[in-house]
Design a protein around this motif. Sequence first.
Motif, short mmCIF file in Angstrom:
data_model
loop_
_atom_site.label_atom_id
_atom_site.label_comp_id
_atom_site.label_asym_id
_atom_site.label_seq_id
_atom_site.Cartn_x
_atom_site.Cartn_y
_atom_site.Cartn_z
N VAL A 1 0.93 -1.24 0.16
CA VAL A 1 -0.05 0.00 0.09
C VAL A 1 1.04 1.21 -0.14
CG1 VAL A 1 -1.92 1.17 1.00
CG2 VAL A 1 -1.60 -1.20 1.47
N SER A 2 0.73 2.05 -0.91
CA SER A 2 1.37 3.46 -1.17
C SER A 2 1.04 4.16 -0.08
CB SER A 2 1.35 4.01 -2.48
OG SER A 2 1.76 3.39 -3.46
N ASN A 3 2.06 4.81 0.68
CA ASN A 3 1.71 6.00 1.85
C ASN A 3 2.70 7.07 1.52
OD1 ASN A 3 0.84 6.97 4.34
ND2 ASN A 3 0.52 4.87 4.99
N LYS B 1 7.01 18.84 5.61
CA LYS B 1 7.07 18.17 4.48
C LYS B 1 6.75 16.57 4.35
CE LYS B 1 10.80 21.05 2.56
NZ LYS B 1 12.43 20.99 2.18
N GLU B 2 6.37 16.16 3.26
CA GLU B 2 5.86 14.93 3.12
C GLU B 2 6.71 14.09 2.04
OE1 GLU B 2 1.89 14.61 2.91
OE2 GLU B 2 1.62 15.01 4.89
N ILE B 3 6.88 12.83 2.16
CA ILE B 3 7.79 12.16 1.24
C ILE B 3 6.78 10.87 0.73
CG2 ILE B 3 9.93 10.68 0.45
CD1 ILE B 3 11.19 12.43 2.64
N PHE B 4 6.62 10.78 -0.54
CA PHE B 4 5.69 9.58 -1.02
C PHE B 4 6.49 8.29 -1.02
CE2 PHE B 4 4.28 6.94 -4.32
CZ PHE B 4 2.89 6.78 -3.86
N LEU B 5 5.97 7.37 -0.47
CA LEU B 5 6.50 5.96 -0.49
C LEU B 5 5.48 5.06 -1.16
CD1 LEU B 5 7.72 5.83 3.21
CD2 LEU B 5 9.14 6.44 1.24
N PRO B 6 6.24 4.41 -2.31
CA PRO B 6 5.40 3.56 -2.90
C PRO B 6 5.30 1.98 -1.87
CG PRO B 6 7.61 3.42 -3.92
CD PRO B 6 7.46 4.56 -2.91
N GLY C 1 3.31 9.08 -6.86
CA GLY C 1 2.14 8.18 -6.77
C GLY C 1 1.17 8.68 -6.13
N GLN C 2 0.08 7.72 -5.81
CA GLN C 2 -1.13 8.22 -4.88
C GLN C 2 -0.97 7.40 -3.99
OE1 GLN C 2 -3.35 10.51 -5.95
NE2 GLN C 2 -1.62 11.05 -7.47
#
Length: 321
Positions: free
Chosen positions: A91-93, A101-106, A219-220
Amino acid sequence: MKKTFLFVSALSLFLGQGMAQNEALPDGKFEYWEQEKLYGSDETYDDLAHPFWESLNILATLPPDLFTGPVTLFKDKGRSGAADDFAPKMVSNFMKFGEDKEIFLPGVVGAITVWTDKQTATFGRPFASRPKAIKGYMKYAPVNGDSACIFVEVYKYNAAAGMRQTIGSVKKIYKDSVKDWTAFEWPLTYNSDMTPDSISVLFVSSAGYDFNDLFNCKGQIGSTIWVDDVEFVYDGVSIQENPELAATRLYPNPSADGVFHLDVKAACRVEVISMAGQVLRRTEFSAPGRYSLNLGAFVNGVYYVRLSNNDGAAVLKAVRR
């Protein structure tokens, strides 16, 4: 952290003089799991125990000053629905970075090694076969037009260039929802007839990944992929894993001086392999017993120790610090 660095590579019998071995995909049914603790908490989460596979869940074990991440891999019901059948759910988060700040994680499961200090991941595990295709079952629930990826690359170390080169690959992108378990089989395309020495396999819930720089993934949040019963396809027949070599213990691990001890239960050939796939040393253990392997001359890092005989092979992951 993983409790064991041993993972098993199941090799086939030789099908004839000069023909390649058929090596199975380790734990392609994803049946081996363990529990880890979130940083600073008694709360636990599930993670794959077989060290061929790794995810970004290691970020959940980091202290806050190193940017503790979320759990992105979960143990879910397998395709059969049986109580003892499991499948990874990715699950991407996102991970908070600083105060604003936020970093997207696949969500990902793969043959990768995550370097938390460098915010990067490297591909590959030792592997000496040429699979014709990868097949298995998958489901996908994308969010806001996201896409998922199934990816395989096969490598050979080029001594003249001092680096490994890709000799075969397949990359399949899924853009649409796949609600029910659906079979897939994707052939690999090869650009060389060389026998490989390493391989990468990835299942990613958001295809905009960048494992050279985890800060640059796209990503989402919430996109989810499941996979199960995955295997490599060959023209020949594979054998089962070698249980004697699989039981080998390597210690201490990590090693501060580079000296490792191995308790082996069968005579075997030994290869020390770099993460780039280069064979750095070859030797033999002539009988069952306790042996030492001195990697003190090598720089700090991760090395693979492949043990093999006529009945199969096992690969150990040795960390030199």
